[in-house]
Structure formats: structure tokens, C-alpha cells
Design an enzyme around this catalytic site. Structure first.
Site, PDB file in Angstrom:
ATOM      1  N   GLU A 187       0.873  -1.214  -0.019  1.00 12.66           N
ATOM      2  CA  GLU A 187       0.005   0.260   0.086  1.00 12.66           C
ATOM      3  C   GLU A 187       0.878   1.301   0.030  1.00 12.66           C
ATOM      4  OE1 GLU A 187      -1.961  -0.109   3.678  1.00 12.66           O
ATOM      5  OE2 GLU A 187      -2.780  -2.118   3.382  1.00 12.66           O
ATOM      6  N   LYS A 238       2.441   4.439   1.123  1.00  7.65           N
ATOM      7  CA  LYS A 238       2.719   4.938   2.515  1.00  7.65           C
ATOM      8  C   LYS A 238       2.381   6.428   2.348  1.00  7.65           C
ATOM      9  CE  LYS A 238       5.864   4.977   6.551  1.00  7.65           C
ATOM     10  NZ  LYS A 238       5.878   6.551   6.717  1.00  7.65           N
ATOM     11  N   ASP A 260       1.907  10.139   3.739  1.00  2.68           N
ATOM     12  CA  ASP A 260       2.667  11.158   4.372  1.00  2.68           C
ATOM     13  C   ASP A 260       1.784  12.132   4.973  1.00  2.68           C
ATOM     14  OD1 ASP A 260       4.806  12.105   5.517  1.00  2.68           O
ATOM     15  OD2 ASP A 260       5.800  13.133   3.799  1.00  2.68           O
ATOM     16  N   TYR A 270      -6.574   2.092   6.909  1.00  2.02           N
ATOM     17  CA  TYR A 270      -5.657   0.825   6.379  1.00  2.02           C
ATOM     18  C   TYR A 270      -5.433  -0.181   7.516  1.00  2.02           C
ATOM     19  CZ  TYR A 270      -2.130   4.249   8.317  1.00  2.02           C
ATOM     20  OH  TYR A 270      -1.451   5.043   9.158  1.00  2.02           O
ATOM     21  N   LYS A 297      11.060   2.704   1.738  1.00  2.00           N
ATOM     22  CA  LYS A 297      10.891   4.064   1.634  1.00  2.00           C
ATOM     23  C   LYS A 297      11.359   4.443   0.189  1.00  2.00           C
ATOM     24  CE  LYS A 297      10.046   5.766   5.769  1.00  2.00           C
ATOM     25  NZ  LYS A 297      11.102   6.976   6.526  1.00  2.00           N
ATOM     26  N   CYS A 334      24.760  42.376   8.884  1.00  2.00           N
ATOM     27  CA  CYS A 334      23.500  41.682   8.913  1.00  2.00           C
ATOM     28  C   CYS A 334      22.783  42.300   7.834  1.00  2.00           C
ATOM     29  CB  CYS A 334      23.008  41.924  10.454  1.00  2.00           C
ATOM     30  SG  CYS A 334      21.280  41.351  10.552  1.00  2.00           S
ATOM     31  N   CYS A 339      19.615  44.580   9.693  1.00  6.45           N
ATOM     32  CA  CYS A 339      20.259  45.886  10.491  1.00  6.45           C
ATOM     33  C   CYS A 339      21.684  46.485  10.268  1.00  6.45           C
ATOM     34  CB  CYS A 339      19.932  45.665  12.063  1.00  6.45           C
ATOM     35  SG  CYS A 339      21.183  44.291  12.651  1.00  6.45           S
ATOM     36  N   CYS A 373      24.520  37.713  13.593  1.00  9.07           N
ATOM     37  CA  CYS A 373      24.522  39.030  13.787  1.00  9.07           C
ATOM     38  C   CYS A 373      24.686  39.661  15.100  1.00  9.07           C
ATOM     39  CB  CYS A 373      23.117  39.564  13.193  1.00  9.07           C
ATOM     40  SG  CYS A 373      22.603  41.218  13.879  1.00  9.07           S
ATOM     41  N   CYS A 376      18.518  44.677  16.030  1.00  4.42           N
ATOM     42  CA  CYS A 376      18.356  43.948  14.712  1.00  4.42           C
ATOM     43  C   CYS A 376      16.818  43.534  14.635  1.00  4.42           C
ATOM     44  CB  CYS A 376      19.037  42.677  14.689  1.00  4.42           C
ATOM     45  SG  CYS A 376      18.679  41.619  13.101  1.00  4.42           S
TER      46      CYS A 376
HETATM   47  S1  IVH Z   1       0.175   0.308   8.712  1.00  2.00           S
HETATM   48  C1  IVH Z   1       1.382  -1.747  12.413  1.00  2.00           C
HETATM   49  N1  IVH Z   1      -0.261   1.515   6.444  1.00  2.00           N
HETATM   50  O1  IVH Z   1       3.383   5.225   8.466  1.00  2.00           O
HETATM   51  C2  IVH Z   1       1.335  -0.931  11.440  1.00  2.00           C
HETATM   52  N2  IVH Z   1       0.948   2.874   7.973  1.00  2.00           N
HETATM   53  O2  IVH Z   1       6.039   4.541   9.875  1.00  2.00           O
HETATM   54  C3  IVH Z   1       0.654   0.295  11.412  1.00  2.00           C
HETATM   55  N3  IVH Z   1       1.378   5.036   7.386  1.00  2.00           N
HETATM   56  O3  IVH Z   1       2.455   5.222  11.837  1.00  2.00           O
HETATM   57  C4  IVH Z   1       0.816   1.131  10.224  1.00  2.00           C
HETATM   58  N4  IVH Z   1       0.651   4.642   5.363  1.00  2.00           N
HETATM   59  O4  IVH Z   1       1.368   6.795  10.098  1.00  2.00           O
HETATM   60  C5  IVH Z   1       0.424   1.746   7.725  1.00  2.00           C
HETATM   61  N5  IVH Z   1      -0.652   2.325   4.263  1.00  2.00           N
HETATM   62  C6  IVH Z   1      -0.242   2.455   5.444  1.00  2.00           C
HETATM   63  C7  IVH Z   1       0.560   3.784   5.915  1.00  2.00           C
HETATM   64  C8  IVH Z   1       0.945   3.877   7.118  1.00  2.00           C
HETATM   65  C9  IVH Z   1       1.170   5.746   6.033  1.00  2.00           C
HETATM   66  C10 IVH Z   1       2.454   5.587   8.227  1.00  2.00           C
HETATM   67  C11 IVH Z   1       1.455   5.467   9.657  1.00  2.00           C
HETATM   68  C12 IVH Z   1       2.426   4.840  10.670  1.00  2.00           C
HETATM   69  C13 IVH Z   1       3.600   5.006  10.006  1.00  2.00           C
HETATM   70  C14 IVH Z   1       4.821   4.015  10.291  1.00  2.00           C
END
Ligand code: IVH
Length: 706
Positions: free
Chosen positions: A138, A140, A142, A250, A339, A433, A436, A451, A457
Site C-alpha cells: 500500500e 505509505k 505522508d 488501512y 522508503k 547583517c 540591521c 548578527c 536587529c
Molecule cells: S500500517 C502496525 N499502512 O506510517 C502497522 N501505516 O512508519 C501500522 N502509514 O504510523 C501502520 N501509510 O502513520 C500503515 N498504508 C499504511 C500507511 C501507514 C502511512 C504511516 C502510519 C504509521 C507510519 C509508520
């Protein structure tokens, strides 16, 4: 894994000792350092929504910590950052204890890390080496993770992750999200169901919000994640309601009875039928190759996605396996976050500007030809500091590579030298600076140029004035940061002296919104009450770098009067002057502190501000506690040479207890010089000046009973 990747996986900082070579002592020291560093970053990220390092740098710290802890398990600290998720909740919201802790995820940075993850699972479950493990991949998201509690299908409570154990109650705020599922649909909803997911802000919504914020003169957010976090954690849910937030569900936390689903995929489908928004790009992958293909496809699609993602989360699809796998410290063994590398783009530097922070630090910023990086337009990037520019030789007109890593300000990471136009010139960092015009100086061993115009300042104004009126300084009640900011903006106060001229504008203040006659009068009274102040407080109030209360006291005690101190600070500018030697001879004042004092006093803007201030206030001379019956009371004494029977520190303390002032150098104002063994020039000078000298025996008799 390549050596470089291995180094990265251990979180080894370039130049840091390999973990295998650390001694226990070094390990303990580094663990202590890492605990405080990581805690600081957690706080910046989770409570202030203002991270100061990239995710990659943060992850590196965590990995280094984990590697050291693995080798020295007996040194694991009670406050080990490995045992923590995020930061404890900020005050202001009610606390919510999570029935099932909200965990974090382990990270994978390379294909090999993902292969290792699968191998580890096979070993743990005792599966055949080639056994296939289905993963749900899935995006991830942000954003920030939230927990949503439903009872009988009705939303009853929402919480942030907090430290993983306890979060903040944001129920009211979550209800304001457009399309938020307050009542669940369909059948088979468990009586108690806690759903977990991510609140985030779409890229377009983020840009529009920032444009609105800027227009209204409000804070603009560094990125969508910070905007989402800042919006969801509003104490007033009406503010949250005006912020464009979105949600993806999720995972689950507490569920009454046995979950009726047997795979992650099935749970996803249920989430959908219950009415939760789920990510459309989640996929079940049969094997490693399929998993990595999804990763690549998402990386390629990343820039076009309407929201930010910083990787792909893989979760073991079978629930029975998830249960068996369980958790290691604070992360599930059955899931990992793969990542993405930081996003980069190429563009041209239009200008290099130097900004001045609240504490006077000068930060160079590259103004760029706007460029899209991962769906967000970037028009400025940090150049960190003077050395960074010199090292990379960044020039106006250069083509540069910029990087945007999730949460921090974009940075210039490379100059494309082949594309440099002929006309470019080396950038010279300003020595004044830009706000000022005061001198901007760099201490030895420091990266930052600062500064020195602290009192004048404008960039430092609010911070300095806040310090100036603070409890340990002028202690003026009723003048908080908000007021200082507002007064400054409207030109009511610029420098500290202006505070004492405010009474001329009392009527104007009384007429301000939120004020009135009484509070204005109270403020005036609070200011008037402080027109007379001790020298130590006065020196401390000036906010000279490194000069805290203790140092201010030392200075007050040593110099006695404002005039004497200020004159000495001017005189000490010459390194081989009497004044300089006298200053650095004060115990507790080293060369670095002396340098800050001298720079402050040398800055002409500060001199003018201090002169103005001195017209407004009465600075009391330092009065030494009077000791009657002592031949030393009020005398200035100097020790020289080696004392056989007591340390210099003890001798000094005794002299002071008897009411003497201990100086470092001999002058015509010296009353007495105590000459120990091997005394040099000071003893000679004393005799030449006709100052009385005594030996250690006599000093012993004189100071007895003191
Ligand atoms: S599952 C026990 N699924 O990533 C597993 N987390 O670094 C719980 N996050 O705290 C997390 N997308 O804030 C899961 N599709 C996804 C996610 C996800 C973003 C975030 C979440 C978590 C953090 C972990």
C-alpha cells in the site's frame, strides 16, 4: 548489500566510529547523545510539526542507536528511543490511552532489505526457503496517523498516535472532515471497532491553503504533512473545519470478538463497504518480484498522485501469519515500510538571499527558477551556511540539483558545473547583517555566522525583547510575546529603551483591541516599577550570547558599576590590553565568552541602544555583602604565584567571604597582593606601584576565622 548500503543500514554517520569498534564507555556516551537528539527531533516533528532534519537523517540516527543497543544490550537506557514512538502528547487536548498500542514500522531502503524481510519471516515461521509469502503493498501516505473508535457502528472517539500508548483526543476535529464516516454502513461491523488510518492533505489543497494563509498574514506550512498535522491538532475545531483534510483507512486496533476477516486484503474490502476511504493503489503481491514491481510503479506514479507518499508499506496478507509473527520492540514483524529515495530536480539559482533568524543566525537561501519536485513547486532551497556555499561553490546563475525529502525545507545538494554560464561570480557571504547592518561574526569552530546587533536587529527584536522583559531580567509583567510582536509591528517599540517611553502612548495602547484603560495602566505601572534595576539583572537582560544569569552576576560583582563594566568591555577589544586580561582572569569567563561580550560592546548599534537605555533606567551599583570586622572588607586583592596550603579557588572564596574583591591583574586600584611561590610579573608590578604585598603565612593569619 553494498558496503555503502550496509553503512547506511547501520545508521553509521560518515566519520563516526564503526559500532564494532566502540568501547562500552563510548557506546554509553553515544547512546545518551542519541537519546536526546532523537527526542528533540521527535518533539520537533510530532508536537511542533516543524522537523529540523530529513527523514533519512532521522532514520540514520535511529539505526545507529539500534546497532549500538544490539551490541551493548546492558547499556540500553530506560529512555531508549527504540522503545518510543513519536513524542508524548502536547498539552491542551484530553489524553486517550490506546487499547492496542499504535506502533511504527521498520524501514527498508533497498531491494535487498525487502528480500531480507521476507527471509526473516520464512525463518520465523519455519517455512521453506522458497515458500511464497503474499504481501499487501500500500502507498505509505505522508500524513499523520489517527485512531477512530466506533461503538455499534457509531464514531465515538478519535485520537492521534501521540507516543504510541497515549494520544490526543481529536474527536471533534475529525468529525469536520468532508465525508467522514460517522456512521458505518453495511453488515458485519464489530460492536467495538477501532480503525486506523492516515489524515493527510492533498497537494493542491495544500497549495491553496498556503496561498490563503499568506494572504491573511498567517503561518505558511512547509509541506502537506505539516499542514495536515497542524490542522488536525487545532484546539478550535472550527479552524479544522476550514482546512481541507482527507483520510485513508488501512489498519485496525481494538476489535470486539474475533476478526471475521482472514487477510489484509479482505479487511480492505470491508473497510470500503463500511464506508471508509481506502487507497485505490493497494495491491496484493505474490512474491518479491511482484512486490518490487509495485514499488517501482508507485515511484514512477508518485509525482502524479494527488497526495504525497514517501514509500510503500508491505503487510503480510495472511492474518494467521500476522498473529504468529507478532512484534519486535515497537514495530510489527509482519510489516515494513519501503522508503522512496528523496525527490530531486534541476533548476537555476536566480539569487542568493541571506535570512536572519530569531536568534541572529544568518542562513543563506537560494531563490530558484520555480520547479516541480514530486508534485510540489519549489522556488527556494536552503544553502545551510557559509561553508556549504563555499564548499559547493554555489553561484547566482548556476544550475543546481535540489532535493526535497518528505518533511524538510528543500536543499541544494549539487551544482552542475558543466552548465555554469561564463558570467557567474563567486558568492561572498555578507559580513554585515542584511536586516540591521550590524557586524555578523563567526566564532571559531562554529558553522553559523551571527548578527551581533542583538539590541537593534529587527529579525531578533521579538526574541530579544521577550528576554529583556523576562522574569530573570527586567521582569515586566503583562508583556507577553504576542504583545511584543504587535507593538513592534506598529512601531511602538524597537529597542529596549522604547519600553520606558511607552507611557507617552498609554492612551493609544488603552484603545487597542483587547486592552482598555485598566490593563494599559497596569502595564505602565509594571514598567515604571522596573526603572531601577540591579547591575547583574541589567547585564543579563541585554541577551548577550553565552551570558546567562551566573555570568552576569560575575561581571556585576567584578566591575561594580555599569560604567566600569561597559568601559572595560570596550577596552578589552585589544587582546593584549589590561582590560582583556582582567576580563579573562575572572573565574568562569573563558575566551569564547569574552569574545561574545567584546563583540556585543563593539557593535555601534548596540552602543547606541545601550546609551538610550541608560538614559531611561537607573542601574544600581553592585553592592558586596558588607562584612564588618574584616581587614579585607571592600579591598581589592590579587593572588599571584603558587599557594602551598590552599588552592587558588579556596583562597579566592575566603577573600570574598571576608568582603574582598578578587581581581586578576594588579593596578593602582589594587589594595593587596598575596604573593605565593614562584610569583612573576604581578608581584614585581605591585612593588613598582607601591601596592602592599604579603606572603602566604601572613595571608593565612589574616584570613583565619573568615
Ligand atoms: S500500517 C502496525 N499502512 O506510517 C502497522 N501505516 O512508519 C501500522 N502509514 O504510523 C501502520 N501509510 O502513520 C500503515 N498504508 C499504511 C500507511 C501507514 C502511512 C504511516 C502510519 C504509521 C507510519 C509508520
Amino acid at each position: 548489500m553494498s558496503a555503502r548500503e550496509k553503512g547506511r543500514a547501520d545508521g553509521k554517520k560518515e566519520g563516526a566510529k564503526p559500532v564494532e569498534e566502540l568501547t562500552p564507555l563510548e557506546a554509553a556516551a553515544e547512546l545518551a547523545h542519541l537519546a536526546s537528539e532523537i527526542a528533540r527531533h521527535d518533539k520537533a516533528y510530532h508536537q511542533k510539526d516543524a522537523p529540523v532534519v530529513t527523514d533519512a537523517a532521522y532514520d540514520a540516527l535511529k539505526r545507529r542507536n539500534a546497532a549500538i543497543e544490539a551490541r551493548f544490550p546492558h547499556l540500553v537506557r530506560a529512555d531508549s528511543p527504540a522503545g518510543k514512538v513519536g513524542a508524548a502528547p502536547a498539552t491542551g487536548f484530553a489524553k486517550v490511552a490506546h487499547a492496542v498500542p499504535m506502533l511504527s514500522l521498520g524501514n527498508a531502503f533497498s531491494d535487498q532489505d525487502v528480500a531480507d524481510f521476507l527471509d526473516g519471516i520464512r525463518r520465523f515461521l519455519k517455512l521453506a526457503p522458497e515458500a511464497s509469502i503474499e504481501l499487501m503493498a500500500e502507498p505509505k501516505i505522508d500524513g499523520l496517523s489517527v485512531s477512530l473508535r466506533y461503538e455499534q457502528g457509531r464514531f465515538v472517539q478519535g485520537a492521534t498516535r501521540g507516543d504510541g500508548e497515549t494520544g490526543e483526543d481529536i474527536t471533534r476535529n475529525l468529525r469536520t472532515l468532508p465525508g467522514f464516516p460517522a456512521e458505518l454502513k453495511g453488515r458485519g461491523v464489530p460492536e467495538i471497532l477501532e480503525v486506523r488510518g492516515e489524515v493527510y492533505m492533498k497537494k493542491a489543497d495544500f497549495l491553496a491553503l498556503n496561498a490563503r494563509q499568506e494572504q491573511a498574514g498567517e503561518k505558511v506550512f512547509a509541506n502537506p504533512r505539516n499542514a495536515a498535522a497542524g490542522s488536525v491538532r487545532q484546539l478550535d475545531s472550527k479552524v479544522t473545519a476550514r482546512r481541507p483534510l482527507s483520510l485513508f483507512a488501512y489498519a485496525w486496533g481494538e476489535v470486539s470478538g474475533e476478526p471475521a476477516w482472514t487477510t489484509q486484503e479482505e479487511f480492505h474490502r470491508r473497510l470500503e463497504t463500511w464506508g471508509f476511504p481506502v487507497n485505490p493503489d493497494a495491491r496484493v503481491c505474490k512474491d518479491l518480484a511482484a512486490t518490487l514491481a509495485v514499488y517501482c510503479a508507485l515511484d514512477a506514479k508518485r509525482a502524479q498522485l494527488p497526495y504525497e507518499i514517501d514509500g510503500v508499506v508491505y503487510k503480510v496478507n495472511r492474518l494467521d501469519w500476522q498473529r504468529r509473527l507478532g512484534f519486535v520492540s515497537r514495530a510489527p514483524r509482519w510489516a515494513i515500510a519501503h522508503k522512496f529515495p528523496a525527490e530531486r530536480a534541476m533548476t537555476i539559482v536566480r539569487e542568493i538571499k541571506v535570512q536572519v533568524g530569531r536568534t541572529g543566525v544568518l542562513t543563506p537561501v537560494a531563490e530558484l527558477e520555480p520547479v516541480g519536485v514530486g508534485g510540489v513547486t519549489v522556488a527556494r532551497a536552503t544553502l545551510h551556511n557559509e561553508d556549504y556555499i563555499t564548499e559547493k561553490d554555489v553561484r547566482v546563475g548556476d544550475t543546481v540539483v535540489i532535493q526535497r525529502a518528505g518533511d524538510v525545507i528543500p536543499q541544494v545538494i549539487e551544482v552542475v558545473k558543466d552548465k555554469r554560464p561564463k558570467s557567474t561570480r563567486i558568492f561572498h557571504f555578507p559580513e554585515r547583517c542584511p536586516e540591521c547592518g550590524s557586524h555578523a561574526v563567526r566564532e571559531e569552530g562554529e558553522a553559523a555566522r551571527r548578527c551581533t546587533g542583538g539590541l537593534v536587529c529587527p529579525a531578533q527584536g521579538v526574541e530579544r525583547l521577550r528576554h529583556f522583559v523576562g522574569r530573570d531580567a527586567f521582569d515586566i509583567e503583562g508583556l507577553g510575546e504576542k504583545h511584543i510582536e504587535a507593538f513592534r509591528k506598529e512601531g511602538l517599540i524597537q529597542t529596549p529603551a522604547d519600553l520606558f517611553r511607552l507611557r507617552r502612548r498609554e492612551a493609544e495602547i488603552a484603545a487597542r483591541e483587547g486592552w482598555g484603560g485598566k490593563s494599559a495602566a497596569n502595564l505602565m505601572a509594571a514598567i515604571e516599577a522596573r526603572r531601577s534595576i540591579s547591575l547583574a539583572r541589567f547585564v543579563y537582560a541585554l541577551g548577550i550570547p553565552q551570558v546567562g544569569q551566573a555570568t552576569a552576576k560575575l561581571l556585576a560583582k567584578h566591575y561594580g558599576t555599569l560604567e566600569a563594566w561597559w568601559k572595560a568591555m570596550q577596552g578589552a577589544a585589544e587582546a593584549d590590553s589590561e582590560a582583556y586580561r582582567d576580563l579573562t582572569a575572572i573565574e568562569g569567563i573563558g575566551p569564547a565568552m569574552a569574545a561574545d561580550l567584546i563583540e556585543f560592546a563593539a557593535e555601534k548599534h548596540n552602543r547606541a541602544a545601550l546609551a538610550e537605555l541608560a538614559k531611561e533606567v537607573m542601574v544600581e551599583d553592585f553592592v558586596a555583602p558588607k562584612v564588618v570586622d574584616s581587614p579585607l572588607a571592600g579591598k581589592t586583592v590579587v593572588f599571584t604565584g603558587t599557594l602551598a596550603r590552599m588552592s587558588r579557588g579556596e583562597a579566592k572564596a575566603r577573600a570574598e567571604a571576608l568582603g574582598a574583591k578578587v581581581a586578576g591583574t594588579v593596578s593602582a586600584r589594587t589594595d593587596l597582593v598575596i604573593v605565593g611561590a614562584d610569583a612573576g610579573t604581578k608581584a614585581k608590578k605591585a612593588r613598582a606601584l607601591g601596592v602592599k604585598t604579603i606572603d602566604e603565612d601572613e595571608w593565612g593569619r589574616m584570613s583565619k576565622g573568615g
